[in-house]
Design a protein around this motif. Structure first.
Motif, PDB file in Angstrom:
ATOM      1  N   PHE A   1      -0.859   9.894   1.798  1.00 43.02           N
ATOM      2  CA  PHE A   1       0.525   9.461   1.982  1.00 43.02           C
ATOM      3  C   PHE A   1       0.865   9.361   3.471  1.00 43.02           C
ATOM      4  N   LEU A   2       0.446  10.336   4.259  1.00 46.06           N
ATOM      5  CA  LEU A   2       0.707  10.291   5.699  1.00 46.06           C
ATOM      6  C   LEU A   2       0.096   9.040   6.330  1.00 46.06           C
ATOM      7  N   ILE A   3      -1.123   8.697   5.959  1.00 43.38           N
ATOM      8  CA  ILE A   3      -1.790   7.521   6.523  1.00 43.38           C
ATOM      9  C   ILE A   3      -1.063   6.241   6.120  1.00 43.38           C
ATOM     10  N   ALA A   4      -0.560   6.179   4.884  1.00 40.49           N
ATOM     11  CA  ALA A   4       0.169   4.984   4.428  1.00 40.49           C
ATOM     12  C   ALA A   4       1.456   4.807   5.231  1.00 40.49           C
ATOM     13  N   VAL A   5       2.186   5.906   5.483  1.00 43.21           N
ATOM     14  CA  VAL A   5       3.410   5.812   6.291  1.00 43.21           C
ATOM     15  C   VAL A   5       3.073   5.394   7.718  1.00 43.21           C
TER      16      VAL A   5
ATOM     17  N   THR B   1       0.832  -1.207   0.000  1.00 43.83           N
ATOM     18  CA  THR B   1       0.000   0.000   0.000  1.00 43.83           C
ATOM     19  C   THR B   1       0.863   1.253   0.000  1.00 43.83           C
ATOM     20  N   LEU B   2       1.906   1.255   0.841  1.00 37.90           N
ATOM     21  CA  LEU B   2       2.802   2.415   0.874  1.00 37.90           C
ATOM     22  C   LEU B   2       3.496   2.596  -0.468  1.00 37.90           C
TER      23      LEU B   2
ATOM     24  N   PRO C   1       7.385  -4.282  12.510  1.00 38.09           N
ATOM     25  CA  PRO C   1       8.502  -3.982  13.417  1.00 38.09           C
ATOM     26  C   PRO C   1       9.295  -2.772  12.925  1.00 38.09           C
ATOM     27  N   VAL C   2      10.064  -2.203  13.827  1.00 38.36           N
ATOM     28  CA  VAL C   2      10.727  -0.930  13.535  1.00 38.36           C
ATOM     29  C   VAL C   2      11.658  -1.031  12.328  1.00 38.36           C
ATOM     30  N   ARG C   3      12.473  -2.074  12.261  1.00 35.63           N
ATOM     31  CA  ARG C   3      13.475  -2.141  11.187  1.00 35.63           C
ATOM     32  C   ARG C   3      12.837  -2.184   9.799  1.00 35.63           C
ATOM     33  N   PRO C   4      11.964  -3.140   9.481  1.00 29.63           N
ATOM     34  CA  PRO C   4      11.367  -3.132   8.132  1.00 29.63           C
ATOM     35  C   PRO C   4      10.510  -1.895   7.885  1.00 29.63           C
ATOM     36  N   ALA C   5       9.843  -1.390   8.922  1.00 27.18           N
ATOM     37  CA  ALA C   5       9.043  -0.182   8.741  1.00 27.18           C
ATOM     38  C   ALA C   5       9.932   1.004   8.408  1.00 27.18           C
ATOM     39  N   ALA C   6      11.085   1.110   9.084  1.00 29.14           N
ATOM     40  CA  ALA C   6      12.008   2.217   8.810  1.00 29.14           C
ATOM     41  C   ALA C   6      12.578   2.136   7.399  1.00 29.14           C
ATOM     42  N   LEU C   7      12.910   0.941   6.943  1.00 32.34           N
ATOM     43  CA  LEU C   7      13.431   0.786   5.575  1.00 32.34           C
ATOM     44  C   LEU C   7      12.387   1.184   4.546  1.00 32.34           C
ATOM     45  N   ALA C   8      11.120   0.767   4.783  1.00 31.20           N
ATOM     46  CA  ALA C   8      10.056   1.118   3.838  1.00 31.20           C
ATOM     47  C   ALA C   8       9.826   2.626   3.833  1.00 31.20           C
TER      48      ALA C   8
END
Length: 373
Positions: A82-86, A57-58, A94-101
């Motif tokens: 865009f803000l809602i997708a982020v 989605t992002l 989890p933080v790591r994959p979310a931060a990379l995306a």
């Protein structure tokens, strides 16, 4: 899915209606046309899958938003999508994959800062563009951490409740085991003594043996009745019958008289209704002590004294025997003296047991109670 569908439709309608108004306030931007509306619709409808596939989605929202901005269309409601997708990526992963995306989305979003059909803000636009990623990402992480903390708290509370239930079940099993020990131990000791009397009388005076056999029958029947009441507590849905108390001491004295142990029962003070747990404990202390006299003391008599006071009840059992009283003192198996101590201590009382100075054995228990009403 229903909530996401409603959110997507609301943002779609808001984007189609408000983007034109945003363009009127940004004359240097590319006029809103069908292509911009398609990009807004794709970005909004992509939120339908934000819970099932947050990264996909992002990716869709980022591509459409970046294309929208590179084409020079005005800043508007598409940035809310865009803000809602982020935020969704940060709160669901989890933080790591979310931060990379989020970092990938930020890099792609920077395309319009340096190359756009409309005004290109250049390096001055990097900070605002980073805020569109950092702020929703930080909010999402905080929400996810709070949810995980609440979930851990609920899990710990559930474990604590389960542990408390297991502990209560163990305590109940121990209490029932102590009850069974007291009932069976006392009954078998009395029956054994009565059987020895019957065997002794049978060859010489068989007519008197009938009395001992009758006592055996009565004692076994009473013990079985009390055992049924005790074990009724472990049957699901069974109601416990009335528990023994000090009022049954005369019956206990008469039963032991049939077993060859004369009990001198003395009551000091005016008897009054005691709390059930305390009444049962006092009775069991007397019963266990007299059973020990019957087994070990080697005497035919014992004394029981019950003293009712305004704030406590005391029971005392004494004998003048010379039997193996030490066996009773050293019993740490969880029954006998140890079980009596646990019962008394659980009610805030004190129990003393040991040889008497003039010979014999003494068991003394003090049980505090509230004033009589």
């Amino acid at each position: 899915m229903a909530a996401d569908a409603a959110l997507a439709l609301v943002l779609l309608g808001f984007g189609l209606l408000a983007t034109g108004l945003a363009g009127d306030n940004q004359p240097a931007s590319t006029p809103v046309d069908a292509a911009s509306r398609v990009l807004i619709a794709v970005a909004a409808l992509a939120l339908l899958l934000r819970r099932r596939a947050p990264i996909a989605t992002l990716a869709v929202v980022t591509v459409t938003t970046s294309a929208y901005l590179v084409l020079g269309y005005p800043y508007g409601p598409i940035l809310v999508v865009f803000l809602i997708a982020v935020y969704t990526v940060a709160v669901r992963l989890p933080v790591r994959p979310a931060a990379l995306a989020a970092a990938g989305a930020f890099v792609l979003l920077l395309a319009h800062v340096f190359g756009s059909r409309g005004p290109a803000p250049g390096w001055a636009g990097v900070l605002p563009a980073s805020a569109w990623v950092v702020v929703p990402f930080a909010v999402g992480v905080v929400v996810r951490v709070n949810r995980e903390s609440a979930a851990r708290s609920r899990a710990e509370a559930a474990r604590d409740r389960a542990e408390q239930a297991r502990r209560q079940a163990d305590e109940e099993r121990l209490r029932i085991a102590q009850e069974v020990h007291d009932v069976v131990g006392h009954g078998l000791a009395a029956i054994s003594m009565q059987a020895e009397i019957a065997l002794h009388l049978l060859p010489k005076r068989p007519e008197q043996a009938e009395t001992a056999l009758t006592a055996i029958s009565r004692t076994s029947r009473e013990a079985l009745d009390e055992l049924r009441v005790t074990l009724g507590a472990v049957r699901q849905g069974a109601e416990r019958g009335p528990v023994p108390g000090l009022a049954r001491l005369p019956a206990l004295r008469d039963r032991l008289a049939g077993a060859g142990l004369a009990v001198d029962l003395r009551v000091v003070g005016q008897p009054w209704d005691l709390p059930a747990a305390l009444d049962l404990t006092a009775y069991r202390v007397v019963q266990e002590a007299l059973t020990n006299v019957l087994r070990h003391a080697g005497v035919a008599d014992a004394e029981v004294r019950v003293d009712y006071r305004a704030d406590e009840v005391t029971v005392e059992v004494t004998d003048r025997g010379t039997g193996a009283g030490a066996a009773f003192v050293d019993d740490e198996s969880g029954h006998g003296l140890a079980g009596m101590r646990e019962r008394v201590a659980a009610l805030g009382g004190r129990l003393a047991a040991g040889p008497r100075t003039g010979g014999g054995f003494r068991v003394y228990a003090r049980l505090p109670v509230g004033p009589a009403t």
